[in-house]
Design a protein around this motif. Structure first.
Motif, PDB file in Angstrom:
ATOM      1  N   ASN A 193      -8.748   7.288   0.433  1.00 15.13           N
ATOM      2  CA  ASN A 193      -9.569   6.401   1.266  1.00 15.13           C
ATOM      3  C   ASN A 193      -8.846   5.103   1.652  1.00 15.13           C
ATOM      4  O   ASN A 193      -9.464   4.150   2.063  1.00 15.13           O
ATOM      5  N   TYR A 194      -7.536   5.067   1.463  1.00 11.32           N
ATOM      6  CA  TYR A 194      -6.755   3.887   1.862  1.00 11.32           C
ATOM      7  C   TYR A 194      -6.114   4.132   3.224  1.00 11.32           C
ATOM      8  O   TYR A 194      -5.640   5.235   3.498  1.00 11.32           O
ATOM      9  N   GLU A 195      -6.081   3.082   4.076  1.00 17.87           N
ATOM     10  CA  GLU A 195      -5.340   3.202   5.344  1.00 17.87           C
ATOM     11  C   GLU A 195      -4.197   2.205   5.328  1.00 17.87           C
ATOM     12  O   GLU A 195      -4.404   1.050   4.935  1.00 17.87           O
ATOM     13  N   ILE A 196      -3.050   2.651   5.794  1.00 16.64           N
ATOM     14  CA  ILE A 196      -1.908   1.731   5.880  1.00 16.64           C
ATOM     15  C   ILE A 196      -2.088   0.829   7.104  1.00 16.64           C
ATOM     16  O   ILE A 196      -2.353   1.318   8.206  1.00 16.64           O
ATOM     17  N   SER A 210       0.195  -2.009   7.553  1.00 23.24           N
ATOM     18  CA  SER A 210       1.498  -2.553   7.941  1.00 23.24           C
ATOM     19  C   SER A 210       2.593  -1.919   7.080  1.00 23.24           C
ATOM     20  O   SER A 210       2.344  -1.504   5.953  1.00 23.24           O
ATOM     21  N   SER A 211       3.794  -1.849   7.665  1.00 25.73           N
ATOM     22  CA  SER A 211       4.948  -1.285   6.956  1.00 25.73           C
ATOM     23  C   SER A 211       6.204  -2.061   7.329  1.00 25.73           C
ATOM     24  O   SER A 211       6.281  -2.667   8.395  1.00 25.73           O
ATOM     25  N   THR A 212       7.196  -2.024   6.431  1.00 25.20           N
ATOM     26  CA  THR A 212       8.541  -2.505   6.789  1.00 25.20           C
ATOM     27  C   THR A 212       9.450  -1.281   6.771  1.00 25.20           C
ATOM     28  O   THR A 212       9.005  -0.176   6.435  1.00 25.20           O
ATOM     29  N   GLU A 213      10.693  -1.494   7.080  1.00 20.44           N
ATOM     30  CA  GLU A 213      11.614  -0.368   7.132  1.00 20.44           C
ATOM     31  C   GLU A 213      11.675   0.365   5.801  1.00 20.44           C
ATOM     32  O   GLU A 213      11.672   1.578   5.722  1.00 20.44           O
ATOM     33  N   SER A 214      11.702  -0.406   4.686  1.00 20.86           N
ATOM     34  CA  SER A 214      11.851   0.275   3.399  1.00 20.86           C
ATOM     35  C   SER A 214      10.559   0.378   2.598  1.00 20.86           C
ATOM     36  O   SER A 214      10.525   1.061   1.588  1.00 20.86           O
ATOM     37  N   VAL A 215       9.518  -0.317   3.029  1.00 23.67           N
ATOM     38  CA  VAL A 215       8.252  -0.247   2.284  1.00 23.67           C
ATOM     39  C   VAL A 215       7.161   0.267   3.226  1.00 23.67           C
ATOM     40  O   VAL A 215       6.688  -0.464   4.096  1.00 23.67           O
ATOM     41  N   LYS A 216       6.780   1.543   2.994  1.00 24.07           N
ATOM     42  CA  LYS A 216       5.784   2.131   3.907  1.00 24.07           C
ATOM     43  C   LYS A 216       4.425   1.454   3.718  1.00 24.07           C
ATOM     44  O   LYS A 216       3.735   1.117   4.679  1.00 24.07           O
ATOM     45  N   VAL A 217       4.064   1.244   2.445  1.00 30.24           N
ATOM     46  CA  VAL A 217       2.764   0.606   2.199  1.00 30.24           C
ATOM     47  C   VAL A 217       2.969  -0.890   2.002  1.00 30.24           C
ATOM     48  O   VAL A 217       2.934  -1.404   0.891  1.00 30.24           O
ATOM     49  N   ALA A 218       3.202  -1.602   3.103  1.00 28.72           N
ATOM     50  CA  ALA A 218       3.336  -3.068   3.001  1.00 28.72           C
ATOM     51  C   ALA A 218       1.958  -3.714   3.068  1.00 28.72           C
ATOM     52  O   ALA A 218       1.776  -4.856   2.639  1.00 28.72           O
ATOM     53  N   GLY A 219       0.991  -2.972   3.634  1.00 30.54           N
ATOM     54  CA  GLY A 219      -0.379  -3.492   3.684  1.00 30.54           C
ATOM     55  C   GLY A 219      -1.349  -2.338   3.782  1.00 30.54           C
ATOM     56  O   GLY A 219      -1.039  -1.322   4.398  1.00 30.54           O
ATOM     57  N   PHE A 220      -2.515  -2.474   3.136  1.00 30.68           N
ATOM     58  CA  PHE A 220      -3.523  -1.411   3.256  1.00 30.68           C
ATOM     59  C   PHE A 220      -4.927  -1.990   3.302  1.00 30.68           C
ATOM     60  O   PHE A 220      -5.147  -3.140   2.909  1.00 30.68           O
ATOM     61  N   LYS A 221      -5.837  -1.171   3.799  1.00 28.08           N
ATOM     62  CA  LYS A 221      -7.265  -1.498   3.717  1.00 28.08           C
ATOM     63  C   LYS A 221      -7.953  -0.314   3.068  1.00 28.08           C
ATOM     64  O   LYS A 221      -7.547   0.831   3.281  1.00 28.08           O
ATOM     65  N   ILE A 222      -8.964  -0.583   2.269  1.00 24.03           N
ATOM     66  CA  ILE A 222      -9.713   0.510   1.648  1.00 24.03           C
ATOM     67  C   ILE A 222     -10.931   0.790   2.518  1.00 24.03           C
ATOM     68  O   ILE A 222     -11.698  -0.137   2.840  1.00 24.03           O
ATOM     69  N   SER A 223     -11.093   2.031   2.948  1.00 23.78           N
ATOM     70  CA  SER A 223     -12.207   2.371   3.844  1.00 23.78           C
ATOM     71  C   SER A 223     -13.538   2.083   3.173  1.00 23.78           C
ATOM     72  O   SER A 223     -13.687   2.262   1.963  1.00 23.78           O
ATOM     73  N   GLY A 224     -14.475   1.660   3.977  1.00 21.40           N
ATOM     74  CA  GLY A 224     -15.841   1.462   3.482  1.00 21.40           C
ATOM     75  C   GLY A 224     -16.014   0.186   2.687  1.00 21.40           C
ATOM     76  O   GLY A 224     -17.094  -0.091   2.156  1.00 21.40           O
ATOM     77  N   GLU A 225     -15.004  -0.603   2.535  1.00 21.95           N
ATOM     78  CA  GLU A 225     -15.156  -1.892   1.857  1.00 21.95           C
ATOM     79  C   GLU A 225     -14.176  -2.892   2.454  1.00 21.95           C
ATOM     80  O   GLU A 225     -13.158  -2.497   3.030  1.00 21.95           O
ATOM     81  N   GLU A 226     -14.496  -4.170   2.327  1.00 19.63           N
ATOM     82  CA  GLU A 226     -13.593  -5.203   2.856  1.00 19.63           C
ATOM     83  C   GLU A 226     -12.565  -5.546   1.778  1.00 19.63           C
ATOM     84  O   GLU A 226     -12.463  -6.693   1.339  1.00 19.63           O
ATOM     85  N   THR A 227     -11.820  -4.536   1.369  1.00 14.92           N
ATOM     86  CA  THR A 227     -10.794  -4.757   0.348  1.00 14.92           C
ATOM     87  C   THR A 227      -9.434  -4.425   0.930  1.00 14.92           C
ATOM     88  O   THR A 227      -9.252  -3.359   1.525  1.00 14.92           O
ATOM     89  N   TYR A 228      -8.517  -5.392   0.781  1.00 14.44           N
ATOM     90  CA  TYR A 228      -7.189  -5.266   1.384  1.00 14.44           C
ATOM     91  C   TYR A 228      -6.117  -5.493   0.322  1.00 14.44           C
ATOM     92  O   TYR A 228      -6.371  -6.155  -0.692  1.00 14.44           O
ATOM     93  N   GLY A 229      -4.937  -4.974   0.614  1.00 20.91           N
ATOM     94  CA  GLY A 229      -3.805  -5.268  -0.265  1.00 20.91           C
ATOM     95  C   GLY A 229      -2.563  -5.478   0.581  1.00 20.91           C
ATOM     96  O   GLY A 229      -2.397  -4.814   1.613  1.00 20.91           O
TER      97      GLY A 229
END
Ligand code: XMP
Length: 509
Positions: free
Chosen positions: A139-142, A144-163
């Motif tokens: 249930n996580y969506e990516i 943002s990404s950088t060249e070497s880090v695919k998961v540079a940012g995520f949001k969790i579906s159904g909630e306002e939770t980000y990383g």
């Protein structure tokens, strides 16, 4: 009640920076240890999980209890915070193949994400992590990404939770402030109303309610914090604030009279107490720096206690404590057990039994200055360089005598006045002169001299934790050196301190 963002601290060196950035956005925030989430979250609009020196894979790494927060309030995990969320929900966090420190660029950005809204593609971000989120839960969506880090940012579906894996609070993340603004304004709904004026208004109001007709005593030091605290309290309770300004005989030349005068001009109810002889007597024969600090501190307590007793029926002790002094940081080495020295001496002085009021304990240093400016306090007080409590006592190396104080006061005065005259005073963070316990040979006229050496020190810094020596112009140093040697009897050599902190400290003792 202020709209608040709660920052849960996992021990990162950057946690205070997150708070600074949010305050710059005029949003109030508080830092709390990850395991001490306040019970009352009614004013909290969002929660940020900070970074950490730990890896989420470490045994004993910090584990927050988020059940009272998650899905109820917007949540942003930064670095460790993001990794914690991903791993907690079943994602895979592994040691990075290449440890990623320093600059990276966001080569992918989900423009529809509220968190990433308006952030430019390829903008620079600051990475500092030894772990990488390799796989995210379903249930996580990516976002943002950088060249070497695919998961540079995520949001969790159904909630306002980000990383996010990078550090938006660091200046090198060029659009970090915009990201934080997206979070606190667009996601958490904060109104950006935390300003100096609003702080003064609400503090005065709450101080009045708290203190009513009670008398309050406050020790003024001449420094920014105690002065701003005094003016704020004075605005709230007027003459019921009793200020005490003690001359310990270790202040700068003319400082006691000048500062006392300007306090009176500001309308403060202030009593100047000249206790110089008492301090200098107590310092006789004492040469060791920590011993000197103790003697000066204890003498101050005695003098202040005596003075506080003279105020009939006083109920409160006000202090100029600021936020960095009260943040209970998560210690990487476990709970620290520092015991303040006054807890060791049997029986507390009477003034310490008073109730404590600390009107600045939510503010950072530069915010204190801003509050002072919004109350129209003079630059003379607000822009002064920091000056240590033990004063010249720790700048006269070895034993302190009245004659040495006189010599150092003259030297210091020429240096400081020179900095002011040449518009250099505001360009350095702190400046000082040190009287060294060595004599050196010189020649004046036809005579050989054998007199004192003084050192001058000027440093640039933001908080005194680290500092670099100021590159003052040679012409200035030359002029000041001549002036000191010609005008101050007893000094025949001037040196300039070119050490940075670390490894050298700002003061010499
Ligand atoms: P150092 O020398 O540790 O100083 O690099 C950092 C900052 O702290 C001040 N300082 C003191 N302030 N009591 C104080 O109130 C002290 O004993 C004391 N020792 C250092 C120093 O002036 C600098 O701003």
């Amino acid at each position: 009640m202020n709209e608040t963002i709660l920052i849960l601290d996992f021990g990162s060196q950057y946690t205070q920076l997150i708070a600074r950035r949010l305050r710059e956005l005029n949003v109030y925030c508080e830092i709390h240890p990850f395991n001490k989430i306040p019970n009352d979250l009614s004013a909290v609009k969002g929660v940020i999980l900070s970074g950490s020196p730990f890896s989420v894979r470490d045994e004993g790494s910090p584990v927050p209890e988020l059940s009272g927060i998650r899905k109820k309030l917007p949540l942003l995990g930064i670095c460790y915070g993001a990794q914690f969320l991903a791993r907690h929900d079943g994602g895979d966090v592994q040691p990075s193949k290449i440890r990623e420190y320093g600059r990276a660029n966001l080569g992918f950005i989900d423009g529809n994400s509220k968190l990433m809204h308006g952030i430019s593609l390829n903008c620079q971000v600051w990475m500092s992590h030894g772990d990488t989120i390799l796989n995210i839960p379903e249930n996580y969506e990516i976002i943002s990404s950088t060249e070497s880090v695919k998961v540079a940012g995520f949001k969790i579906s159904g909630e306002e939770t980000y990383g996010i894996q990078f550090h938006p609070e660091v200046y090198h993340s060029t659009e970090g402030s915009m990201l934080l603004k997206n979070y606190v304004v667009d996601i958490c709904g904060c109104r950006q109303e935390w300003t100096a004026d609003s702080f003064v208004e609400t503090s005065v109001d709450s101080l009045r309610k708290k203190l009513r007709n009670d008398k309050v005593v406050l020790g003024l030091s001449g420094g920014v914090d105690s002065s701003v605290a005094a003016i704020l309290l004075h605005k709230a309770i007027g003459k019921n604030l009793y200020c005490i300004f003690v001359d310990n005989g270790l202040l700068r030349k003319n400082e006691f009279a000048e500062v006392l005068h300007s306090y009176k001009d500001l309308g403060l109810n202030v009593k100047g107490v000249d206790a110089s002889d008492r301090f200098l007597d107590a310092l006789k024969g004492v040469g060791e720096p920590e011993k000197k600090r103790k003697v000066i501190g204890n003498t101050f307590i005695d003098v202040f206690d005596h003075e506080a007793h003279l105020i009939e029926d006083v109920k409160w002790l006000a202090q100029g404590t600021i936020y960095p002094d009260v943040i209970e940081s998560v210690s990487v080495k476990g709970p620290s057990a520092t015991i303040k020295s006054h807890h060791n001496v049997g029986g507390l002085p009477d003034f310490m039994k008073l109730k404590i009021v600390e009107p600045l304990n939510a503010l950072f240093k530069d915010e204190v200055r801003r509050i002072g400016r919004s109350m129209n306090m003079p630059g003379f007080i607000l822009n002064r360089h920091p000056f240590p409590g033990p004063g010249l006592g720790i700048r006269i190396l070895g034993e302190v005598t009245p004659e040495k104080v006189r010599v150092l006061q003259e030297v210091d005065h020429i240096f400081i006045q020179g900095l002011r005259d040449d518009n250099l005073y505001d360009k350095v963070w702190q400046s000082l002169a040190v009287l060294l316990p060595v004599s050196s040979v010189g020649v004046m006229g036809d005579e050989r001299t054998y007199e004192n050496v003084v050192a001058l020190r000027a440093v640039g810094s933001t908080d005194g934790m680290t500092a670099d020596w100021s590159h003052l112009p040679y012409e200035f140093l030359s002029k000041i050196s001549n002036k000191i040697i010609n005008q101050v009897k007893g000094v025949n050599r001037v040196v300039y301190d070119i050490s940075s902190k670390p490894p050298s400290t700002i003061e010499w003792e």
